[in-house]
Motif scaffolding. Sequence first.
Motif, PDB file in Angstrom:
ATOM      1  N   GLU A   1      35.102  38.203  45.069  1.00  0.00           N
ATOM      2  CA  GLU A   1      36.031  39.267  45.446  1.00  0.00           C
ATOM      3  C   GLU A   1      35.350  40.631  45.495  1.00  0.00           C
ATOM      4  O   GLU A   1      35.602  41.418  46.413  1.00  0.00           O
ATOM      5  CB  GLU A   1      37.208  39.314  44.465  1.00  0.00           C
ATOM      6  CG  GLU A   1      38.261  40.338  44.853  1.00  0.00           C
ATOM      7  CD  GLU A   1      39.547  40.175  44.094  1.00  0.00           C
ATOM      8  OE1 GLU A   1      40.546  40.811  44.478  1.00  0.00           O
ATOM      9  OE2 GLU A   1      39.573  39.407  43.114  1.00  0.00           O
ATOM     10  N   GLU A   2      34.493  40.921  44.553  1.00  0.00           N
ATOM     11  CA  GLU A   2      33.819  42.220  44.548  1.00  0.00           C
ATOM     12  C   GLU A   2      32.968  42.394  45.802  1.00  0.00           C
ATOM     13  O   GLU A   2      32.982  43.465  46.444  1.00  0.00           O
ATOM     14  CB  GLU A   2      32.944  42.360  43.304  1.00  0.00           C
ATOM     15  CG  GLU A   2      32.239  43.695  43.207  1.00  0.00           C
ATOM     16  CD  GLU A   2      31.396  43.824  41.941  1.00  0.00           C
ATOM     17  OE1 GLU A   2      30.687  44.827  41.811  1.00  0.00           O
ATOM     18  OE2 GLU A   2      31.442  42.902  41.093  1.00  0.00           O
ATOM     19  N   GLU A   3      32.240  41.361  46.187  1.00  0.00           N
ATOM     20  CA  GLU A   3      31.419  41.411  47.401  1.00  0.00           C
ATOM     21  C   GLU A   3      32.294  41.552  48.635  1.00  0.00           C
ATOM     22  O   GLU A   3      31.974  42.309  49.562  1.00  0.00           O
ATOM     23  CB  GLU A   3      30.578  40.142  47.510  1.00  0.00           C
ATOM     24  CG  GLU A   3      29.697  40.081  48.746  1.00  0.00           C
ATOM     25  CD  GLU A   3      28.982  38.752  48.887  1.00  0.00           C
ATOM     26  OE1 GLU A   3      28.326  38.545  49.929  1.00  0.00           O
ATOM     27  OE2 GLU A   3      29.096  37.899  47.974  1.00  0.00           O
ATOM     28  N   ARG A   4      33.419  40.855  48.642  1.00  0.00           N
ATOM     29  CA  ARG A   4      34.323  40.912  49.787  1.00  0.00           C
ATOM     30  C   ARG A   4      34.923  42.312  49.947  1.00  0.00           C
ATOM     31  O   ARG A   4      35.013  42.847  51.060  1.00  0.00           O
ATOM     32  CB  ARG A   4      35.432  39.876  49.600  1.00  0.00           C
ATOM     33  CG  ARG A   4      36.209  39.543  50.859  1.00  0.00           C
ATOM     34  CD  ARG A   4      37.016  38.271  50.695  1.00  0.00           C
ATOM     35  NE  ARG A   4      37.947  38.313  49.580  1.00  0.00           N
ATOM     36  CZ  ARG A   4      37.803  37.621  48.453  1.00  0.00           C
ATOM     37  NH1 ARG A   4      36.765  36.817  48.298  1.00  0.00           N
ATOM     38  NH2 ARG A   4      38.694  37.714  47.485  1.00  0.00           N
ATOM     39  N   CYS A   5      35.320  42.913  48.829  1.00  0.00           N
ATOM     40  CA  CYS A   5      35.880  44.270  48.886  1.00  0.00           C
ATOM     41  C   CYS A   5      34.838  45.273  49.370  1.00  0.00           C
ATOM     42  O   CYS A   5      35.137  46.154  50.193  1.00  0.00           O
ATOM     43  CB  CYS A   5      36.400  44.678  47.510  1.00  0.00           C
ATOM     44  SG  CYS A   5      37.864  43.779  46.970  1.00  0.00           S
ATOM     45  N   ARG A   6      33.619  45.135  48.890  1.00  0.00           N
ATOM     46  CA  ARG A   6      32.545  46.031  49.305  1.00  0.00           C
ATOM     47  C   ARG A   6      32.249  45.860  50.793  1.00  0.00           C
ATOM     48  O   ARG A   6      32.011  46.843  51.509  1.00  0.00           O
ATOM     49  CB  ARG A   6      31.281  45.741  48.468  1.00  0.00           C
ATOM     50  CG  ARG A   6      30.047  46.532  48.894  1.00  0.00           C
ATOM     51  CD  ARG A   6      30.287  48.013  48.821  1.00  0.00           C
ATOM     52  NE  ARG A   6      29.160  48.773  49.336  1.00  0.00           N
ATOM     53  CZ  ARG A   6      29.257  49.924  49.986  1.00  0.00           C
ATOM     54  NH1 ARG A   6      30.450  50.453  50.218  1.00  0.00           N
ATOM     55  NH2 ARG A   6      28.177  50.552  50.415  1.00  0.00           N
ATOM     56  N   PHE A   7      32.298  44.640  51.261  1.00  0.00           N
ATOM     57  CA  PHE A   7      32.071  44.361  52.677  1.00  0.00           C
ATOM     58  C   PHE A   7      33.111  45.083  53.534  1.00  0.00           C
ATOM     59  O   PHE A   7      32.770  45.768  54.510  1.00  0.00           O
ATOM     60  CB  PHE A   7      32.139  42.848  52.897  1.00  0.00           C
ATOM     61  CG  PHE A   7      32.078  42.411  54.331  1.00  0.00           C
ATOM     62  CD1 PHE A   7      30.893  42.461  55.043  1.00  0.00           C
ATOM     63  CD2 PHE A   7      33.221  41.934  54.963  1.00  0.00           C
ATOM     64  CE1 PHE A   7      30.833  42.044  56.368  1.00  0.00           C
ATOM     65  CE2 PHE A   7      33.174  41.518  56.285  1.00  0.00           C
ATOM     66  CZ  PHE A   7      31.981  41.580  56.981  1.00  0.00           C
ATOM     67  N   PHE A   8      34.380  44.975  53.165  1.00  0.00           N
ATOM     68  CA  PHE A   8      35.429  45.624  53.953  1.00  0.00           C
ATOM     69  C   PHE A   8      35.390  47.148  53.798  1.00  0.00           C
ATOM     70  O   PHE A   8      35.793  47.869  54.730  1.00  0.00           O
ATOM     71  CB  PHE A   8      36.798  45.065  53.582  1.00  0.00           C
ATOM     72  CG  PHE A   8      37.150  43.808  54.310  1.00  0.00           C
ATOM     73  CD1 PHE A   8      37.677  43.846  55.584  1.00  0.00           C
ATOM     74  CD2 PHE A   8      36.925  42.562  53.730  1.00  0.00           C
ATOM     75  CE1 PHE A   8      37.986  42.690  56.281  1.00  0.00           C
ATOM     76  CE2 PHE A   8      37.229  41.395  54.409  1.00  0.00           C
ATOM     77  CZ  PHE A   8      37.765  41.454  55.689  1.00  0.00           C
ATOM     78  N   GLU A   9      34.911  47.637  52.684  1.00  0.00           N
ATOM     79  CA  GLU A   9      34.724  49.089  52.544  1.00  0.00           C
ATOM     80  C   GLU A   9      33.730  49.602  53.582  1.00  0.00           C
ATOM     81  O   GLU A   9      33.926  50.666  54.191  1.00  0.00           O
ATOM     82  CB  GLU A   9      34.222  49.422  51.142  1.00  0.00           C
ATOM     83  CG  GLU A   9      35.287  49.335  50.061  1.00  0.00           C
ATOM     84  CD  GLU A   9      34.706  49.592  48.680  1.00  0.00           C
ATOM     85  OE1 GLU A   9      33.495  49.892  48.582  1.00  0.00           O
ATOM     86  OE2 GLU A   9      35.454  49.491  47.696  1.00  0.00           O
ATOM     87  N   GLN A  10      32.655  48.850  53.790  1.00  0.00           N
ATOM     88  CA  GLN A  10      31.670  49.245  54.792  1.00  0.00           C
ATOM     89  C   GLN A  10      32.272  49.232  56.196  1.00  0.00           C
ATOM     90  O   GLN A  10      32.010  50.126  57.011  1.00  0.00           O
ATOM     91  CB  GLN A  10      30.469  48.291  54.740  1.00  0.00           C
ATOM     92  CG  GLN A  10      29.682  48.343  53.442  1.00  0.00           C
ATOM     93  CD  GLN A  10      28.608  47.269  53.418  1.00  0.00           C
ATOM     94  OE1 GLN A  10      27.549  47.411  54.019  1.00  0.00           O
ATOM     95  NE2 GLN A  10      28.893  46.168  52.749  1.00  0.00           N
ATOM     96  N   LEU A  11      33.091  48.216  56.471  1.00  0.00           N
ATOM     97  CA  LEU A  11      33.737  48.158  57.781  1.00  0.00           C
ATOM     98  C   LEU A  11      34.695  49.331  57.958  1.00  0.00           C
ATOM     99  O   LEU A  11      34.792  49.905  59.052  1.00  0.00           O
ATOM    100  CB  LEU A  11      34.488  46.834  57.940  1.00  0.00           C
ATOM    101  CG  LEU A  11      33.659  45.545  57.813  1.00  0.00           C
ATOM    102  CD1 LEU A  11      34.510  44.340  58.192  1.00  0.00           C
ATOM    103  CD2 LEU A  11      32.397  45.601  58.657  1.00  0.00           C
ATOM    104  N   HIS A  12      35.385  49.705  56.892  1.00  0.00           N
ATOM    105  CA  HIS A  12      36.281  50.861  56.936  1.00  0.00           C
ATOM    106  C   HIS A  12      35.520  52.119  57.353  1.00  0.00           C
ATOM    107  O   HIS A  12      35.956  52.873  58.226  1.00  0.00           O
ATOM    108  CB  HIS A  12      36.929  51.058  55.564  1.00  0.00           C
ATOM    109  CG  HIS A  12      37.697  52.330  55.423  1.00  0.00           C
ATOM    110  ND1 HIS A  12      37.099  53.507  55.005  1.00  0.00           N
ATOM    111  CD2 HIS A  12      38.996  52.622  55.635  1.00  0.00           C
ATOM    112  CE1 HIS A  12      38.008  54.470  54.973  1.00  0.00           C
ATOM    113  NE2 HIS A  12      39.170  53.956  55.351  1.00  0.00           N
ATOM    114  N   HIS A  13      34.374  52.334  56.759  1.00  0.00           N
ATOM    115  CA  HIS A  13      33.587  53.531  57.064  1.00  0.00           C
ATOM    116  C   HIS A  13      33.028  53.500  58.484  1.00  0.00           C
ATOM    117  O   HIS A  13      32.827  54.557  59.097  1.00  0.00           O
ATOM    118  CB  HIS A  13      32.443  53.687  56.061  1.00  0.00           C
ATOM    119  CG  HIS A  13      32.899  54.008  54.676  1.00  0.00           C
ATOM    120  ND1 HIS A  13      33.741  55.058  54.385  1.00  0.00           N
ATOM    121  CD2 HIS A  13      32.635  53.399  53.480  1.00  0.00           C
ATOM    122  CE1 HIS A  13      33.983  55.106  53.080  1.00  0.00           C
ATOM    123  NE2 HIS A  13      33.330  54.106  52.517  1.00  0.00           N
TER     124      HIS A  13
END
Length: 249
Positions: free
Chosen positions: A168-180
């Motif tokens: 989950e932590e990796e998944r959240c970080r991945f989507f944070e990058q997509l957000h930016h």
Amino acid sequence: MERVERTACQGLINIIRFNWHFYLLSILFIVAGLFFRQLIPVQVLLVLIILSTLLSLGVSWYIYDGSGLYHLRWLDELPVSTGQRIINIHAGFDETSHFLQQKYPGAELQVFDFYDPLKHTEISIERARKAYAPYPGTQIIRTTAVPLPVASAHVIFLFLAAHEIRKEEERCRFFEQLHHSLQENGKIIVLEHLRDTRNFIAYNIGFLHFFSGSTWKRTFAAAQLIIGKEMKITPFLSAFILEKNGITS
């Protein structure tokens, strides 16, 4: 670019082709059960195995061959203009880039593959990668380092791929990058099976490989993304249309 079309039953054939070991085990178990049926009362179990296998194959045919999923008509309301940058991200097996390029011929398509053989050890993905050449120009990436500049992407597609990021932590970080990386009015399209009753009926314990709707919503919220729209492409597939927090459709 030459137009690409899916062949009849391509999805079902690929499922059997890449997961043949599961079906072979089922057949061997059924044959053994029939052979020893006088010694062990396994008739009910054999019937359940046969019905479960046929049901999963039937549902898979409906989703990947019968529903028109890859015609992408469910994306008709998504505005993509000539010159806009669209990104397709997959986890080792890409069935959609050719169809996205055909649907949006004037867009600039970039394809990323975050397959990691140390993390994604499913033999089915390895077989698929050997059977199909990557889309031209596909770039291998890491989920922790998505090479997209800030506010550079108009639409990012993730078709049946994001669930391969198991932590989950990796998944959240991945989507944070997509957000930016999204432009202010950009969209992220996430297509997934959900861990729900329908997929349990269709795939039995295989539905545990999927995430629940609440898990996805927690991931999106952690990445400061909001769900502009959620829709069922089939009863077994859900699409989330994500936007930057504060942008409404």
